[in-house]
Design an enzyme around this catalytic site. Sequence first.
Site, PDB file in Angstrom:
ATOM      1  N   PRO A 129      28.189  22.078  27.306  1.00 13.82           N
ATOM      2  CA  PRO A 129      29.324  22.311  26.400  1.00 13.82           C
ATOM      3  C   PRO A 129      30.026  23.620  26.730  1.00 13.82           C
ATOM      4  O   PRO A 129      29.472  24.485  27.421  1.00 13.82           O
ATOM      5  CB  PRO A 129      28.663  22.354  25.014  1.00 13.82           C
ATOM      6  N   SER A 154      24.045   4.833  21.467  1.00 15.36           N
ATOM      7  CA  SER A 154      22.907   5.470  20.802  1.00 15.36           C
ATOM      8  C   SER A 154      22.952   5.337  19.282  1.00 15.36           C
ATOM      9  O   SER A 154      21.997   5.723  18.611  1.00 15.36           O
ATOM     10  CB  SER A 154      22.842   6.954  21.177  1.00 15.36           C
ATOM     11  N   LYS A 162      21.077  16.610  20.029  1.00 13.63           N
ATOM     12  CA  LYS A 162      21.000  15.842  18.782  1.00 13.63           C
ATOM     13  C   LYS A 162      19.954  16.418  17.835  1.00 13.63           C
ATOM     14  O   LYS A 162      20.179  16.515  16.620  1.00 13.63           O
ATOM     15  CB  LYS A 162      20.684  14.383  19.107  1.00 13.63           C
TER      16      LYS A 162
END
Length: 827
Positions: free
Chosen positions: A373, A695, A738
């Site tokens: 990121p 997902s 996550k």
Amino acid sequence: MSNAFGVSEFDSIPDARPDDDGLIELPLVPLRGIVIFPHVITPITTRNPQALAAIQFGLTGHRTVAGFAMRDPSHAVQRVEDLYEFGTELALSQVARGGEDQRSVLALGKRRLQLVSIKQTEPILIARARPIPERRTRSEKLLSATQRVKQLLQHVADLSPTIPEEVLDHILNARDAGLVADLTASALLLSLEERQRLLGTESVEARMNDLIAALAQEIQVLELRDEINVQVQQEMDRSQREMYLREQMRVIQNELGEGDIFQQEINEVREQIIAANLPGEIHEKALKELSRLSIIPPMAPEVGIIRTYIDWLVGLPWTQRTDDNLDVRHAQEVLDAEHYGLPKVKDRILEYIAVRKLAASKMKSPILCFVGPPGVGKTSLSKSIARALGREFVRVSLGGVRDEAEIRGHRRTYIGAMPGRIIQTMRRAGTSNPVFVLDEIDKLGMDFRGDPAAALLEVLDPEQNHAFSDHYLEVPYDLSQVLFITTGNDLDPIPAALIDRLEIIEFTGYTEEEKVAISRRFLIPNQIEAHGLNGAGVRFEPSALHTIIREYTYEGGVRNLDREIANVCRKIARLVAEEKQYGRRIGSRKLLDFLGPPLYTNRRAHKQDTVGLATGLVWTYDGGDIALIEVSVLPGKGSMLMTGQLGDVMQESAQAALSYMRSRAVDFDVPSDDFENYDVHIHLPEGAVPKEGPSAGITLATAIISAFTERKVRSTFAMTGEITLRGKVLAVGGVKEKVLAARRAGIRQVILPSENKKDLVDIPQEALDDLNFHFVDGMQQVIDHVLLPAPPERQRDIQRREEEHDEKDDQESKPESKKSSKKKTES
């Protein structure tokens, strides 16, 4: 070109009045390399502060100034000796700015001056000068000299086009001998000393004699030039007409006793090629191009093309290189001092240094790809790697590049052709083994001009880049010693063939503890120093840092965190500058005054167990995040509606989840006719954000099953995993991001596929301690963890039974009404 037109606009500026000694005091304008004669308008362009001050003074006061030529333009004027003795009184007009510190004006010469003294030098130069009166005499000898000057000037104009026709006409029509002399002196190409001698000559007759001599000499030069042209024309035949300019230059230089300038330049280029110590093949190529250059006419267009090409060959670092610093401990110290965490990438660089230290001749430079990121330190870590190795650092941004020629360059046949960015950057690096960063490799484009990603295949392949071919160079260039590092946010846009050549190193988002450590070690000290608060005693409390991280930023990196810290420092800097009271300790309570209301307050999307509402974990460019999936069952005809800007893969996951639900409808006590009498509406909030990926499969299935069975979903759980039609849960990617997103949102129970258990190694221990993981292989395990027991009776069944009961009562009441109406008819 000086001229004598438009003098009427200067008539309103009066001459300076002499004092009792016959002297006048005027602002002094030092002139650089020019002499202005009376009756002549001449442009003055200067950036000399002394001249600018005098010009401004004269323009403001609407008065004349004195113009005297400087003997040495490189020194400021302080004494009379710095200027020539004779000058001109000038009237100024038409001001124009030529740049930040440059000004241009038009000056009209009024009368001759003789410099006596410099009265002052600051703030402007003031000169005391004696006006030289014009001696007007009319004699036969003067008239004859004037006529002779006009004839010679006409002859010069016939031989040379340098004198404008309107200037020539004005001189030929002038009757005053002094005016003719001054205009002629201004029109001729004379040296500064010759012009000064003419300006200082009071006698018009003497000036005329000097001009006759100068014009005769000019005519001789021009006639000699014509003779040279005739000689050159006779020496050339028809097949060599294109050599005219070169031959003309050669004859002129021979007459002057000078050598061939073009040949001198070729000799200089040959010396540069020899001094560059080029490899054999490149050396021969450069000499071959030089031999072509030597036989081409100097004015031919190909000269510039070949010369530029040779400059590129000589300027590239073919053999120059820097020695690597292979001290592993030193590299470790540099990397740790400038970046916190990132153990995987640091270990990879240290391994590279260690192997290069043991087997440098056998090792090929790796092609690294930093993916993660924004704001996690991909580019800045590349700079640290260059410092650790002692190499040069160069960077090229590939964002928005759509033309293949940007990488490989253009053929030399194109006008304005240049090498590609790779070769240009190598020349800028100056060494053959820099650390070369290709930023934003995932932002490459493609259009009708080619595919830049395909052109990078050769650059980023250790088996091929030892002989990289640039279209402009046309000779192979060795890139094998370069340490290439590419950066990007996402691998999906990168072609598979290019990914195969890259060694992928993932930069995952930072945990809250890592962000606090980075803030204390790097961000806060840098911002305090940048805002001049070193002596202000400013200190950020841990509670403030945690609040900024949790409530004012929502990212995987630290770029926005750095901005918010800078925002606080700016507010404090203003208080310090205004000498107001300020708190030296920045706590969480003060952040509301500095940063305003929190941007992210509701970390948990919902806190109550709800039917048809499940929490999923997703991966984004900025790291991980949570996503709510809402499912409602509505009366209808069995269709399924999906909203929230879902991608094709996610829509297919929703279809698979619904099919799994229908296949197990009996196990869930769901009547089969529900799928025919009710519509399913699936929605993901934040509809403006595109959503894609498989997902969310188990989250979709959980929400759908909950909506049909009316079993509530536990709000304390978040999940991720792909589902098959038979309910098998498959592994997914981005587990670390996550999991950290669940922790950031305050969710402690996390469901992951069993195959992703191995990915917990990358998660920091403090995050593992805060979370409870439930690993599942099938959808039934998810249901057992997440769904609460079913209610005694579904609300939908109760409502349907009531509707059927009401319908039955209506049917029973209809016969009674018919019987009563029949009795009335019979009566």
